[in-house]
Motif scaffolding. Structure first.
Motif, PDB file in Angstrom:
ATOM      1  N   ASP A  23     -72.602  52.494  59.085  1.00 32.63           N
ATOM      2  CA  ASP A  23     -72.223  50.898  58.960  1.00 32.63           C
ATOM      3  C   ASP A  23     -71.352  50.356  60.365  1.00 32.63           C
ATOM      4  O   ASP A  23     -71.949  49.405  60.903  1.00 32.63           O
ATOM      5  N   LEU A  24     -70.543  51.388  60.918  1.00 32.82           N
ATOM      6  CA  LEU A  24     -69.766  50.908  62.231  1.00 32.82           C
ATOM      7  C   LEU A  24     -70.908  50.803  63.136  1.00 32.82           C
ATOM      8  O   LEU A  24     -70.788  49.835  64.151  1.00 32.82           O
ATOM      9  N   SER A  25     -71.718  51.841  63.421  1.00 31.88           N
ATOM     10  CA  SER A  25     -72.791  51.668  64.392  1.00 31.88           C
ATOM     11  C   SER A  25     -73.752  50.369  64.345  1.00 31.88           C
ATOM     12  O   SER A  25     -74.100  49.665  65.332  1.00 31.88           O
ATOM     13  N   ASP A  26     -74.029  50.157  63.075  1.00 29.28           N
ATOM     14  CA  ASP A  26     -75.076  48.791  62.878  1.00 29.28           C
ATOM     15  C   ASP A  26     -74.138  47.490  63.290  1.00 29.28           C
ATOM     16  O   ASP A  26     -74.696  46.762  63.927  1.00 29.28           O
ATOM     17  N   LEU A  27     -72.776  47.555  62.894  1.00 30.16           N
ATOM     18  CA  LEU A  27     -72.177  46.362  63.109  1.00 30.16           C
ATOM     19  C   LEU A  27     -71.699  46.373  64.655  1.00 30.16           C
ATOM     20  O   LEU A  27     -72.047  45.162  65.343  1.00 30.16           O
ATOM     21  N   TRP A  28     -71.690  47.423  65.392  1.00 34.00           N
ATOM     22  CA  TRP A  28     -71.639  47.332  66.688  1.00 34.00           C
ATOM     23  C   TRP A  28     -72.765  46.824  67.469  1.00 34.00           C
ATOM     24  O   TRP A  28     -72.616  45.960  68.533  1.00 34.00           O
ATOM     25  N   GLU A  29     -74.000  47.263  66.922  1.00 33.64           N
ATOM     26  CA  GLU A  29     -75.275  46.832  67.621  1.00 33.64           C
ATOM     27  C   GLU A  29     -75.357  45.228  67.414  1.00 33.64           C
ATOM     28  O   GLU A  29     -75.818  44.589  68.413  1.00 33.64           O
ATOM     29  N   HIS A  30     -75.069  44.728  66.308  1.00 35.79           N
ATOM     30  CA  HIS A  30     -74.920  43.403  66.125  1.00 35.79           C
ATOM     31  C   HIS A  30     -73.981  42.553  67.100  1.00 35.79           C
ATOM     32  O   HIS A  30     -74.349  41.808  67.606  1.00 35.79           O
ATOM     33  N   ALA A  31     -72.842  43.280  67.068  1.00 34.42           N
ATOM     34  CA  ALA A  31     -71.926  42.562  67.939  1.00 34.42           C
ATOM     35  C   ALA A  31     -72.127  42.354  69.474  1.00 34.42           C
ATOM     36  O   ALA A  31     -71.901  41.623  70.294  1.00 34.42           O
ATOM     37  N   ARG A  32     -72.948  43.387  69.945  1.00 36.23           N
ATOM     38  CA  ARG A  32     -72.916  43.587  71.371  1.00 36.23           C
ATOM     39  C   ARG A  32     -74.092  42.389  71.911  1.00 36.23           C
ATOM     40  O   ARG A  32     -74.136  42.242  73.109  1.00 36.23           O
ATOM     41  N   ARG A  33     -74.979  41.992  70.875  1.00 38.83           N
ATOM     42  CA  ARG A  33     -75.639  40.810  71.114  1.00 38.83           C
ATOM     43  C   ARG A  33     -75.268  39.634  71.547  1.00 38.83           C
ATOM     44  O   ARG A  33     -75.925  38.753  71.830  1.00 38.83           O
ATOM     45  N   THR A  34     -73.898  39.381  71.191  1.00 35.98           N
ATOM     46  CA  THR A  34     -73.543  38.075  71.369  1.00 35.98           C
ATOM     47  C   THR A  34     -73.119  37.861  72.698  1.00 35.98           C
ATOM     48  O   THR A  34     -72.771  38.687  73.694  1.00 35.98           O
ATOM     49  N   PRO A  35     -73.408  36.759  73.406  1.00 40.16           N
ATOM     50  CA  PRO A  35     -73.434  36.474  74.759  1.00 40.16           C
ATOM     51  C   PRO A  35     -72.025  36.524  75.370  1.00 40.16           C
ATOM     52  O   PRO A  35     -71.724  36.960  76.405  1.00 40.16           O
ATOM     53  N   PHE A  36     -70.762  36.341  74.733  1.00 40.88           N
ATOM     54  CA  PHE A  36     -69.556  36.528  75.041  1.00 40.88           C
ATOM     55  C   PHE A  36     -68.891  37.584  73.924  1.00 40.88           C
ATOM     56  O   PHE A  36     -69.092  37.613  72.853  1.00 40.88           O
ATOM     57  N   PRO A  37     -67.942  38.274  74.503  1.00 38.00           N
ATOM     58  CA  PRO A  37     -67.231  39.151  73.719  1.00 38.00           C
ATOM     59  C   PRO A  37     -66.248  38.284  72.508  1.00 38.00           C
ATOM     60  O   PRO A  37     -65.962  37.263  72.993  1.00 38.00           O
ATOM     61  N   ASN A  38     -66.355  38.643  71.362  1.00 36.57           N
ATOM     62  CA  ASN A  38     -65.661  37.933  70.420  1.00 36.57           C
ATOM     63  C   ASN A  38     -64.430  37.442  70.689  1.00 36.57           C
ATOM     64  O   ASN A  38     -63.838  36.273  70.414  1.00 36.57           O
ATOM     65  N   TRP A  39     -63.845  38.391  71.245  1.00 35.08           N
ATOM     66  CA  TRP A  39     -62.250  38.042  71.471  1.00 35.08           C
ATOM     67  C   TRP A  39     -62.300  36.719  72.795  1.00 35.08           C
ATOM     68  O   TRP A  39     -61.196  36.269  72.713  1.00 35.08           O
ATOM     69  N   ALA A  40     -63.134  36.532  73.512  1.00 37.69           N
ATOM     70  CA  ALA A  40     -63.122  35.654  74.473  1.00 37.69           C
ATOM     71  C   ALA A  40     -63.882  34.153  73.814  1.00 37.69           C
ATOM     72  O   ALA A  40     -63.610  33.307  74.320  1.00 37.69           O
ATOM     73  N   GLN A  41     -64.199  34.210  72.660  1.00 38.68           N
ATOM     74  CA  GLN A  41     -65.077  33.144  72.152  1.00 38.68           C
ATOM     75  C   GLN A  41     -64.314  31.950  71.929  1.00 38.68           C
ATOM     76  O   GLN A  41     -64.514  30.906  72.235  1.00 38.68           O
ATOM     77  N   LYS A  42     -62.917  32.137  71.625  1.00 32.33           N
ATOM     78  CA  LYS A  42     -62.083  30.937  71.139  1.00 32.33           C
ATOM     79  C   LYS A  42     -61.564  30.451  72.294  1.00 32.33           C
ATOM     80  O   LYS A  42     -61.575  29.243  72.602  1.00 32.33           O
ATOM     81  N   PHE A  43     -61.444  31.052  73.625  1.00 38.22           N
ATOM     82  CA  PHE A  43     -61.236  30.737  74.644  1.00 38.22           C
ATOM     83  C   PHE A  43     -62.280  29.799  75.466  1.00 38.22           C
ATOM     84  O   PHE A  43     -62.079  28.837  76.037  1.00 38.22           O
TER      85      PHE A  43
END
Length: 282
Positions: free
Chosen positions: A73-93
Motif C-alpha cells: 500500500d505504501l509503495s503504491d501510494l508513493w508511486e502515485h505521489a511521485r507523479r505530481t508536478p510539485f511535491p505536495n508540501w509545496a502545492q499550497k505555496f
C-alpha cells in the motif's frame, strides 16, 4: 507525552501518505525512533514523513512497506505521489504564489524558480532528486517553467530578489549554463516589476543564514512566509511569525548591494563565466 498532531489526509498525497504511515506504525506498536532504527534513518525523518512535510525516497518507502506489513500500500501510494508536478508540501505555496501581488525573496542556494533557465532548472532538479527517472525530472522542469507565466501576465507581481553570492558563483550545469542563467537574471532585472540585489560574501553574517526565505503579499489577506532548507520546507501563515520573518528579510535587504551595484556585479560574474566557456583543453 503530547498527543500527536492531527493530520488532514485530504489536503495532499503527501499528507495521505503520512497519515497512512502513522496508522501502520501505531498498529505495529513501534515508536518513530524504533522504526527509524530499523531502516536506518533518523527518527526525525519519520516524523517529517508522518506530518506530510516530506516524502521518503523510493527505497525507504519500500523498506517501510515491508517493516509495517503494508502489503504494497505504501509503495503504491508513493508511486502515485511521485507523479505530481510539485511535491505536495509545496502545492499550497504555488497556489499562494499565483495570486501574490508582491514577492520578496532571499535565495541562499539557487536562483529562484521564477527566474531559472531550462538548463539550470533541469540540473537543480536532477541533482536534488537523484532517485528520479529522467522523464519525471522533465515533468518537473516543464511545471517549473510554466510557473514563470506569472511574471508575463498583464498585471504581474512585484518580484524583489536578494541572491547570495554563493548562488551566483557556483557553476550549476557548467560555465555555459551558468552564463546563460546570469544573463537571464540580468535581463529580468530590467523589467519594471523586478528588482535584484546581490548579497556579497564581504557583507559577512546576516539574519537569513539558515536558508532561503520568501515573503508573499496580497491585495487582500495577510502575508505569508515560506522557508526553504535542504530537506525541509515550511509555509508560515501565522501573522506574528510572518512579521518576524519580514523583519529578517528587511535586514537582509539593507545589507545587500544596491540594485545598480548588483547589476554591475552580475556583469563581472558573467565575464568570469564567459572566460571559462572559451577555454579549450589542449
Amino acid at each position: 507525552m503530547p498527543a500527536p498532531k492531527e493530520l488532514d489526509p485530504s489536503t495532499s498525497l503527501t499528507a495521505l501518505y503520512g497519515a497512512k504511515l502513522r496508522k501502520l506504525r501505531m498498529r505495529s506498536s513501534m515508536t518513530q525512533r524504533e522504526l527509524g532504527d530499523k531502516i536506518p534513518i533518523a527518527h526525525s525523518r519519520i516524523a517529517q514523513f508522518e506530518l506530510g512535510k516530506e516524502m521518503p525516497t523510493k527505497a525507504v518507502s519500500e523498506r517501510l512497506d515491508v517493516l509495517l506489513g503494508a502489503d504494497g500500500d505504501l509503495s503504491d501510494l508513493w508511486e502515485h505521489a511521485r507523479r505530481t508536478p510539485f511535491p505536495n508540501w509545496a502545492q499550497k505555496f504555488v497556489e499562494y504564489e499565483a495570486r501574490a501581488s508582491a514577492m520578496h525573496k532571499y535565495m541562499a542556494h539557487v536562483v529562484p524558480g521564477l527566474l531559472q533557465t531550462e538548463a539550470y532548472a533541469r540540473e537543480v532538479l536532477r541533482l536534488g532528486q537523484p532517485w528520479r527517472a529522467a522523464d519525471e525530472i522533465e515533468e518537473q522542469v516543464v511545471a517549473r517553467l510554466n510557473r514563470q507565466a506569472i511574471l508575463a501576465r498583464e498585471d504581474p507581481p512585484l518580484l524583489w530578489v536578494v541572491l547570495d553570492e554563493a548562488v551566483l558563483r557556483r557553476p550549476i550545469g557548467g560555465s555555459a549554463a551558468m552564463y546563460e542563467q546570469l544573463a537571464r537574471v540580468g535581463e529580468a532585472a530590467e523589467a519594471p516589476n523586478i528588482e535584484v540585489q546581490v548579497m556579497p560574501f564581504e557583507a559577512g553574517a546576516h539574519s537569513a543564514l539558515g536558508g532561503s526565505l520568501t515573503l508573499l503579499s496580497f491585495r487582500s489577506g495577510p502575508d505569508v512566509a515560506y522557508l526553504e532548507g535542504d530537506h525541509h520546507s515550511e509555509l508560515v501563515e501565522d501573522s506574528a511569525a510572518t512579521a518576524r520573518h519580514s523583519h529578517r528579510y528587511d535586514l537582509v535587504h539593507a545589507s545587500a548591494l544596491s540594485p545598480t551595484a548588483s547589476t554591475a556585479w552580475l556583469e563581472r560574474a558573467m565575464e568570469d563565466f564567459s572566460t571559462c566557456r572559451k577555454i579549450v583543453p589542449t
